[in-house]
Design a protein around this motif. Sequence first.
Motif, PDB file in Angstrom:
ATOM      1  N   LEU A 283       0.863  -1.163   0.000  1.00 51.28           N
ATOM      2  CA  LEU A 283       0.000   0.000   0.000  1.00 51.28           C
ATOM      3  C   LEU A 283       0.909   1.224   0.000  1.00 51.28           C
ATOM      4  CD1 LEU A 283      -2.943   0.939   0.229  1.00 51.28           C
ATOM      5  CD2 LEU A 283      -2.586   1.061   2.701  1.00 51.28           C
ATOM      6  N   GLY A 284       0.717   2.089  -0.974  1.00 53.97           N
ATOM      7  CA  GLY A 284       1.523   3.301  -1.054  1.00 53.97           C
ATOM      8  C   GLY A 284       0.739   4.481  -0.523  1.00 53.97           C
ATOM      9  N   LEU A 285       1.314   5.152   0.467  1.00 55.29           N
ATOM     10  CA  LEU A 285       0.642   6.310   1.056  1.00 55.29           C
ATOM     11  C   LEU A 285       1.596   7.492   1.028  1.00 55.29           C
ATOM     12  CD1 LEU A 285      -0.813   4.516   4.196  1.00 55.29           C
ATOM     13  CD2 LEU A 285      -2.143   5.338   2.256  1.00 55.29           C
ATOM     14  N   ARG A 286       1.207   8.550   0.337  1.00 60.29           N
ATOM     15  CA  ARG A 286       2.047   9.746   0.319  1.00 60.29           C
ATOM     16  C   ARG A 286       2.073  10.362   1.713  1.00 60.29           C
ATOM     17  NH1 ARG A 286       5.294  10.061  -3.951  1.00 60.29           N
ATOM     18  NH2 ARG A 286       4.223   9.365  -5.821  1.00 60.29           N
ATOM     19  N   PRO A 287       3.228  10.801   2.179  1.00 65.29           N
ATOM     20  CA  PRO A 287       3.297  11.396   3.525  1.00 65.29           C
ATOM     21  C   PRO A 287       2.325  12.548   3.705  1.00 65.29           C
ATOM     22  CG  PRO A 287       5.487  10.996   2.682  1.00 65.29           C
ATOM     23  CD  PRO A 287       4.545  10.688   1.559  1.00 65.29           C
ATOM     24  N   GLU A 288       2.061  13.301   2.643  1.00 61.59           N
ATOM     25  CA  GLU A 288       1.168  14.447   2.813  1.00 61.59           C
ATOM     26  C   GLU A 288      -0.308  14.034   2.775  1.00 61.59           C
ATOM     27  OE1 GLU A 288       3.349  14.076   0.443  1.00 61.59           O
ATOM     28  OE2 GLU A 288       2.493  14.472  -1.537  1.00 61.59           O
ATOM     29  N   ALA A 289      -0.588  12.744   2.463  1.00 62.40           N
ATOM     30  CA  ALA A 289      -1.970  12.276   2.478  1.00 62.40           C
ATOM     31  C   ALA A 289      -2.379  11.819   3.878  1.00 62.40           C
ATOM     32  CB  ALA A 289      -2.145  11.136   1.494  1.00 62.40           C
TER      33      ALA A 289
END
Lengths: 369, 285
Positions: free
Chosen positions: A278-284
């Motif tokens: 699962l890829g989660l952008r730090p700003e998300a």
Amino acid sequence: MSHIKLKNLVKRFKDTEVLSGIDLDVPEGSTLVLFGPSGAGKTVLLRCIAGAVEQDDGEVRIGGEDVTDVLPEHRGIGMAFQNFALFPHMDAFDNIASPLTACGKTADQIRAGVDTVARLLKIDHVLTHTPKALSNGQKQRTALARALVSHPKVLLLDDPLRNVDAKLRFEMRLELPRLLADQGATVIYVTQDYREAMALGDRIAVLDGGRIIQNGTPEEIYRRPATINIAKLFGDPTINLLDVVPQSDASGVYATLSDCRIQLDPGLSGNVGRECMLGLRPEALSFTTANEGVPVTIEAETPFNEKAVTLVTTLRKREILVSRPAETPAPASGTAHITIDPRDAVLFDRQTGVRLDPNGTSHAAEKAA
Amino acid sequence: MDHRSPLERVLRALALTAIVVFFMFPIFWIVLMSLQTNETILRSPPSMSFVPTLKNYAAIISGELDSNAGSMSIHFMNNLLNSVLLSVFSVALALLLGVPAAYAFARHKFRGSEDIAFTLLSFRFAPPLLVLLPLTLYFQALGLANTYLGLVWVYQLICLPLILWIVRGYFEDISPDIEHAYRIAGHGWFATFRKIALPLAGPGIAAAGLLAFIFAWNNFIFALVLASADKQPVTVGALAFVTASGIQYGQIAAAIVMSIAPTLLLALWAQRYLVEGLSLGAVKG
């Protein structure tokens, strides 16, 4: 008449294939950024287009015309090299003037042409210097001026900001889009810097291992990267990647993180039970004061001027980076909770590294079709 | 900048002087000999005090060699002229053929290019005496024996491989990007060769030309076998000083001074081209 089209371009050096079947389409007047790690074949590809290197297979079309057999001097291209490639025995003026002398302009026309572009790039005061006497920034501008001076319809810029200092790189990143737009040329811009790629490109083509693995708008590349590698290359701090196995129940498809549900796109139902990342952008990710969301322990925080990056760990000691605008309050230490915007979550196949598309097909499969 | 102590500097100067004296002494001694008569040269013990005379030079230039056994005529000036002619034309021809060839070998990897380049180098492997006999026979059959043309041709065995291999290295050192940039700017390959490759390899071409000139100038065996008296260079002509009535040391010394002068002057003149590192700062490494 400067639409660039590459068809199944192949280049081999000895037995190694550096470019394996490149297809690319750059509409007239647009800027394509060619992005990729070193050794991906970016420079070779540019040289094939310029005619400095001959391809082994496939064709290069400029303005609809196959230029495979056209010599580099007749292709009407302006090119700036990563190592500047200035002529060391000529002064800056003669360097910039070289494309003009080739087409038989008069001395007055040459002087006027060089002066205009030199003023534009703020190097008019060093025109009598030899390359040896120029600073790196001036060399880079001289090389750029040489590429621009004859107003070519096609501009190939091979990582021109690679060898200049950070301050100048930032300035040029701001200046270049306007400069390129004024030229009205079709531009292929090579870079290894994702910020440059996002700032300059109408489209970005990501090249790796001699293949284009994704070709899209900067937004697409950032939001929906085709592979884990691309996701890692774009963005700072880098994307969080977490091992998950999607599950489903009556309310939809979800993944779990520290016993909390992260709702996924219902279109991903075909991937239930698959080993995924699962890829989660730090700003998300954002901290929440409420007692819901994923419980985490705060480990460290790095303040930047415009944002703060916090390293947190989940209950199972998985590390996650959270980025938030500076001056927004956040717990400084201890336990906290984070919420995740599910629209920003991307799912990759852990085995192949390919993004799993909510529409049921993976991006790579789409491309192959 | 200079962190060396005075003692270190003195020692360094001494060491340099010792080296210069060691290498230059024979030449210095020959210059002294050339200014003395045979009698003062052969004094025992040798002494530095003598009345300098230009008689030796006068004899060589006029071609009238006086010895105690009487007078004989030699053609040293003619030999000198032959040396100049042969060396200059050999090097010129070798540059004309070798520089474009070196460029081709450096830039265009065609099939068999390495083999051809190596074959050219191998001309220098064989002892000259080995090829001289067949060469002499061929040259006599072709009418090339004892002609300047024939000698210049044979001298290519000395000059061409040297120039080819040295200049090739210099061409290879030029970043191909610089040439590509000139091509893409709209210039043809020949203009690129003339305006970019040649000037940038200039120091290398000068160095190779100078070396080839010295090798050609010093060549002995080809000229000895293939040329008769009127075409012989100084190296062969110097044999005339060894006469039945003795060896004319003073005149030999004068002849040596006169025959090394041209190469020395050429080397001094070419020096500024040799040290000029043009490529610096052109590309970012």
